[in-house]
Design an enzyme around this catalytic site. Structure first.
Site, short mmCIF file in Angstrom:
data_model
loop_
_atom_site.label_atom_id
_atom_site.label_comp_id
_atom_site.label_asym_id
_atom_site.label_seq_id
_atom_site.Cartn_x
_atom_site.Cartn_y
_atom_site.Cartn_z
N GLU A 44 0.86 -1.18 0.00
CA GLU A 44 0.00 0.00 0.00
C GLU A 44 0.89 1.23 0.00
O GLU A 44 1.82 1.32 0.80
CB GLU A 44 -0.90 0.02 1.25
CG GLU A 44 -1.71 1.29 1.34
CD GLU A 44 -2.33 1.53 2.73
OE1 GLU A 44 -2.06 0.77 3.66
OE2 GLU A 44 -3.08 2.51 2.85
N LEU A 73 5.39 3.52 2.73
CA LEU A 73 4.94 2.29 2.07
C LEU A 73 4.63 1.24 3.13
O LEU A 73 5.36 1.10 4.11
CB LEU A 73 6.04 1.75 1.14
CG LEU A 73 6.60 2.72 0.10
CD1 LEU A 73 7.70 2.04 -0.71
CD2 LEU A 73 5.49 3.22 -0.83
N HIS A 74 3.54 0.49 2.91
CA HIS A 74 3.15 -0.58 3.82
C HIS A 74 3.19 -1.89 3.04
O HIS A 74 2.53 -2.02 2.01
CB HIS A 74 1.74 -0.34 4.34
CG HIS A 74 1.54 1.04 4.91
ND1 HIS A 74 1.95 1.38 6.18
CD2 HIS A 74 1.03 2.17 4.36
CE1 HIS A 74 1.67 2.66 6.40
NE2 HIS A 74 1.12 3.17 5.30
N ASP A 126 -7.38 3.06 -0.84
CA ASP A 126 -7.05 2.55 0.50
C ASP A 126 -8.32 2.44 1.35
O ASP A 126 -8.52 1.46 2.08
CB ASP A 126 -6.00 3.44 1.19
CG ASP A 126 -6.43 4.90 1.34
OD1 ASP A 126 -7.30 5.37 0.57
OD2 ASP A 126 -5.88 5.59 2.23
N ARG A 127 -9.18 3.41 1.22
CA ARG A 127 -10.42 3.40 2.01
C ARG A 127 -11.34 2.29 1.53
O ARG A 127 -11.94 1.56 2.34
CB ARG A 127 -11.13 4.75 1.89
CG ARG A 127 -10.28 5.92 2.40
CD ARG A 127 -10.98 7.25 2.20
NE ARG A 127 -12.19 7.35 2.99
CZ ARG A 127 -13.16 8.25 2.78
NH1 ARG A 127 -13.04 9.12 1.79
NH2 ARG A 127 -14.22 8.28 3.55
#
Ligand SMILES: Nc1ncnc2c1ncn2[C@@H]1O[C@H](COP(=O)(O)OP(=O)(O)O)[C@@H](O)[C@H]1O
Ligand SMILES: CC(C)(COP(=O)(O)O)[C@@H](O)C(=O)NCCC(=O)O
Ligand SMILES: [K+]
Length: 248
Positions: free
Chosen positions: A2, A8-9, A96-97
């Site tokens: 993500e 960054l994830h 993302d949501r």
């Protein structure tokens, strides 16, 4: 992976199971090339570099300039809103949501409300029919302190990692006055959104993610223990969402 507005994830899936997660700063082009070639990197789990390269990379991004950088990765797929079966969305809804909401709903059940305590703080809810009900966007905890520090002459820049317990509500020094203002209004706002959500969907789950989730959860627990007892903390909602739309 993500791509958020701060960093960054990463989540490593092995045999469709989320095996390991970590965060990194944004990475320069040279490092993206190295990853594509399977060359070992610091800050990455060593296990990755024992797997055949280039490892398939699935990206959910809300930062266009960062998405563009990763297009050079040899085996990349970028998730868009059309990939998420959530209904009643609007075209500019953050992926993302949408993904976090979808992942949370699939695993924990609909209706569901997701609170993302990231760069921005967002509320995003869906009903029992998997329709987006809607939500709200405000500056996240770090951004509120950063903005006060940057846009004023006399206010210092506070760092949330130095925070331990709740500040006094009526403070007698500048750093604590800033903390009090930001933290108590943010917590009251979160409480208000949770309460409003439960008025609409009384038995549904509310779940919090994002880099400030633990700090906010601990503060909420101190101030509103009954409310917080019903709040679920889950850092991996995005990866749940990616798994739920069968991208891994
Ligand atoms: N190691 C860290 N680096 C950056 N931000 C962090 C870190 N740990 C906690 N945070 C907090 O996380 C928030 C950013 O949330 P995060 O979910 O990581 O961002 P995004 O997904 O928007 O990139 C910041 O307000 C900051 O206070
Ligand atoms: C609201 C956001 C900036 C949150 O991003 P984040 O703080 O997680 O980096 C992102 O979801 C976004 O750019 N959304 C588009 C607008 C919308 O969702 O309505
Ligand atoms: K912007």
């Amino acid at each position: 992976m993500e791509i958020g507005n701060s960093r960054l994830h990463w989540g490593l899936f092995v045999d469709e199971t989320l095996d390991y997660t970590w965060n990194t700063d944004y990475l320069p082009d040279s490092v993206i090339q190295q990853l594509g070639n399977g060359q070992p990197l610091d800050n990455f789990p060593a296990q990755i570099f024992t797997l055949p390269s280039p490892l398939p990379l699935v990206i959910a991004s809300v930062v266009l300039s960062q998405t563009a950088l990763w297009q050079s990765y040899p085996n990349v797929r970028v998730i868009t809103l059309e990939d998420v079966p959530l209904k009643n969305t609007y075209p500019t809804l953050g992926i993302d949501r949408a993904l976090a909401l979808w992942g949370a709903g699939i695993k924990l059940g609909f209706p569901i409300l997701v609170i993302d305590a990231g760069t921005a703080l967002t509320f995003t809810g869906a009903d029992s029919q998997q329709n987006l009900v809607g939500g709200a966007i405000l500056p996240g905890l770090g951004l509120q302190f950063a903005t006060l520090g940057e846009k004023t002459s006399q206010l210092p820049q506070l760092e949330t990692q130095n925070f331990t317990s709740l500040p006094p509500r009526f403070a007698l020094n500048t750093p604590e006055a800033i903390q009090s203002g930001v933290i108590y209004t943010l917590l009251a706002g979160i409480k208000d959104f949770m309460t409003a959500w439960w008025e609409l969907y009384p038995n549904s789950n509310v779940v919090i993610k994002g880099g400030d989730r633990t700090l906010l959860f601990n503060y909420l627990q101190t101030l509103y223990p009954e409310l917080t007892a019903r709040l679920i903390v889950e850092p991996n909602l995005i990866f749940w969402g990616i798994a739920a739309i069968n991208e891994v």
